[in-house]
Enzyme design. Sequence first.
Site, PDB file in Angstrom:
ATOM      1  N   GLN A  16       0.951  -1.184   0.339  1.00 45.46           N
ATOM      2  CA  GLN A  16      -0.128  -0.484  -0.396  1.00 45.46           C
ATOM      3  C   GLN A  16       1.107   1.114   0.285  1.00 45.46           C
ATOM      4  O   GLN A  16       1.566   1.385   1.302  1.00 45.46           O
ATOM      5  CB  GLN A  16      -0.452  -0.244   0.992  1.00 45.46           C
ATOM      6  CG  GLN A  16      -1.897  -1.022   0.928  1.00 45.46           C
ATOM      7  CD  GLN A  16      -3.507  -0.587   0.446  1.00 45.46           C
ATOM      8  OE1 GLN A  16      -3.394   0.216   0.024  1.00 45.46           O
ATOM      9  NE2 GLN A  16      -3.347  -1.416  -0.086  1.00 45.46           N
ATOM     10  N   TYR A  41      -5.237 -13.425  -2.917  1.00 45.29           N
ATOM     11  CA  TYR A  41      -4.433 -12.006  -3.601  1.00 45.29           C
ATOM     12  C   TYR A  41      -3.513 -11.521  -2.289  1.00 45.29           C
ATOM     13  O   TYR A  41      -3.655 -10.500  -1.824  1.00 45.29           O
ATOM     14  CB  TYR A  41      -5.308 -11.142  -3.523  1.00 45.29           C
ATOM     15  CG  TYR A  41      -6.678 -11.699  -4.927  1.00 45.29           C
ATOM     16  CD1 TYR A  41      -6.082 -11.733  -6.073  1.00 45.29           C
ATOM     17  CD2 TYR A  41      -8.030 -11.993  -4.390  1.00 45.29           C
ATOM     18  CE1 TYR A  41      -7.006 -12.440  -6.747  1.00 45.29           C
ATOM     19  CE2 TYR A  41      -8.669 -12.950  -5.256  1.00 45.29           C
ATOM     20  CZ  TYR A  41      -8.317 -13.087  -6.837  1.00 45.29           C
ATOM     21  OH  TYR A  41      -8.934 -13.226  -7.707  1.00 45.29           O
ATOM     22  N   GLU A  63      -1.359 -16.357  -2.898  1.00 41.99           N
ATOM     23  CA  GLU A  63      -0.780 -15.044  -3.944  1.00 41.99           C
ATOM     24  C   GLU A  63      -0.284 -15.536  -5.093  1.00 41.99           C
ATOM     25  O   GLU A  63       0.373 -16.689  -5.005  1.00 41.99           O
ATOM     26  CB  GLU A  63       0.030 -14.176  -3.328  1.00 41.99           C
ATOM     27  CG  GLU A  63       0.977 -13.428  -3.716  1.00 41.99           C
ATOM     28  CD  GLU A  63       0.552 -12.243  -4.766  1.00 41.99           C
ATOM     29  OE1 GLU A  63       0.943 -12.287  -5.783  1.00 41.99           O
ATOM     30  OE2 GLU A  63      -0.445 -11.806  -4.132  1.00 41.99           O
ATOM     31  N   ASP A  66      -8.555  -9.824  -1.066  1.00 43.37           N
ATOM     32  CA  ASP A  66      -8.370  -8.077  -1.157  1.00 43.37           C
ATOM     33  C   ASP A  66      -6.933  -8.071  -2.757  1.00 43.37           C
ATOM     34  O   ASP A  66      -6.223  -8.018  -2.904  1.00 43.37           O
ATOM     35  CB  ASP A  66      -6.545  -7.410  -0.631  1.00 43.37           C
ATOM     36  CG  ASP A  66      -6.003  -6.793  -0.914  1.00 43.37           C
ATOM     37  OD1 ASP A  66      -6.696  -5.598  -1.772  1.00 43.37           O
ATOM     38  OD2 ASP A  66      -5.323  -5.698   0.015  1.00 43.37           O
ATOM     39  N   CYS A 115      -9.991  -1.786  -3.666  1.00 46.94           N
ATOM     40  CA  CYS A 115      -8.891  -0.207  -4.425  1.00 46.94           C
ATOM     41  C   CYS A 115      -9.846   0.026  -5.987  1.00 46.94           C
ATOM     42  O   CYS A 115      -9.666   1.339  -6.106  1.00 46.94           O
ATOM     43  CB  CYS A 115      -7.771  -0.112  -4.982  1.00 46.94           C
ATOM     44  SG  CYS A 115      -7.377  -1.198  -6.538  1.00 46.94           S
TER      45      CYS A 115
END
Length: 461
Positions: free
Chosen positions: A290, A323, A347, A390, A417
């Site tokens: 982030q 994720y 991931e 995410d 996002c």
Amino acid sequence: MSPKIQTPDSHAKETATELVLDIGPVAHGGHCVARHEGRVIFVRHGIPGETVRVRLTDAEESAKFWRADVVDVLDASPDRVGHFWHVADSRRAWAHGHPPVGGAEFGHISLPRQRALKTAVLAEQLKRLAAVEHFPGTVEAVGDGQADADLNHDAGAGLGWRTRAGFSVTTGGKLGMHAHRSDHVIPVREMPLAVDGINRLRLWDIDLQGIDRVEVAAPANGSRPLVLLAPAADTKAKRLSAIVAQLPDDVSVATFDPLKDEVRQLRGRTWVQESAAGHDYRITGAGFWQIHRDAPGALVGAVTEFLHDGGFLEPGSVVADLYAGAGLFTAPLADAVGETGSVLSVEGAPGTSRDARKNLHGAPQVEIVQGRVERVLRQKPRNFDALVLDPPRAGAGKSVVSQLIAAGPRAIAYVSCDPASFARDVAYFQQGGWSLTGLRAFDLYPHTHHLETVALLTPRR
């Protein structure tokens, strides 16, 4: 006949078309809606309610809509402020013969109005795509009032928050940034949104000939920064050494190939150390983290609060972090479930997954799996108490949502996002018998149109 549009990349001597427009509502994507003779025009750098003069930047006669930039304001909104960054100021940039750089498209708007506009966009996407009639909140400020003079962190003004920044390079070897939707690279000599750890490198003073792109990471904890150089195919080692010699000794430098996901050491480390929620994280190369200095703590807090308060996260719980990146959420989830619980961390990117293994090596209750989420869920079915989701900007998608529902968790914390892909996925969950039972939105990208949401989804009883 289509209006003649002069762009910075064009050598044709054409006259740019300008129009006077009344600016309508904000739309997803960083622009507002205006109309001219029945045609929709997406206008950047305006504010709803203003009357402006715009320059058409994309106006093919056959196009469903046109695009434009504000070049003058005839009737200004009371929420209009002076832009903090000259090269991103549309009016000033076009007056100097070039478009503004991207990345600060809301810099002419007061911060409270920026957040009101982002709230409106989120509400509109949820209503249109997921039939959610009312978003019962507002986009929350993050980090305001916590300015750090040592790091040039002007949180109250929405500046100094980026711990990561990407730059292009001009044909003359100068640091630059792209204009929106353009190949045109504009030289820059500052990055007001970035922390001082990035600006103090003064990359704009370095001859970057032979480099196509530069990525910089300066961790919020003050640990050693990393400069990543993407060299052109014919760049020699001597040229790279000359660039490295111009950077401070306490900065790590590496080359990277964004297509092959390869990082090669030039000096120091090929990774940075980040900190959040009481844990340290190794992030290699351009691996995801982030970018707002306060984002990791804010998002971890929102996710764990939703799951804790609902009774979905406690010692002995079985959870998954999908994720998962380098483990931002995985580590606090492991703390919460304890050694009697379990965390599956998934991931897709091999390099980032390797980082997760290093970051979580001391947590025996965590299983790290590298691979696509949909494949791993098929291979490792289990009864989950909760999932953390995410996904990238494109969202999870219908197929993954269906798999998540079939996995039968009691709750899902969804971090997003992008309000459009998020609202679309919420609709898929609702079609599968789930409800949106909690939602918070965060302004993790001041002076841009972007925002972050954390939602709690649960099966309908």
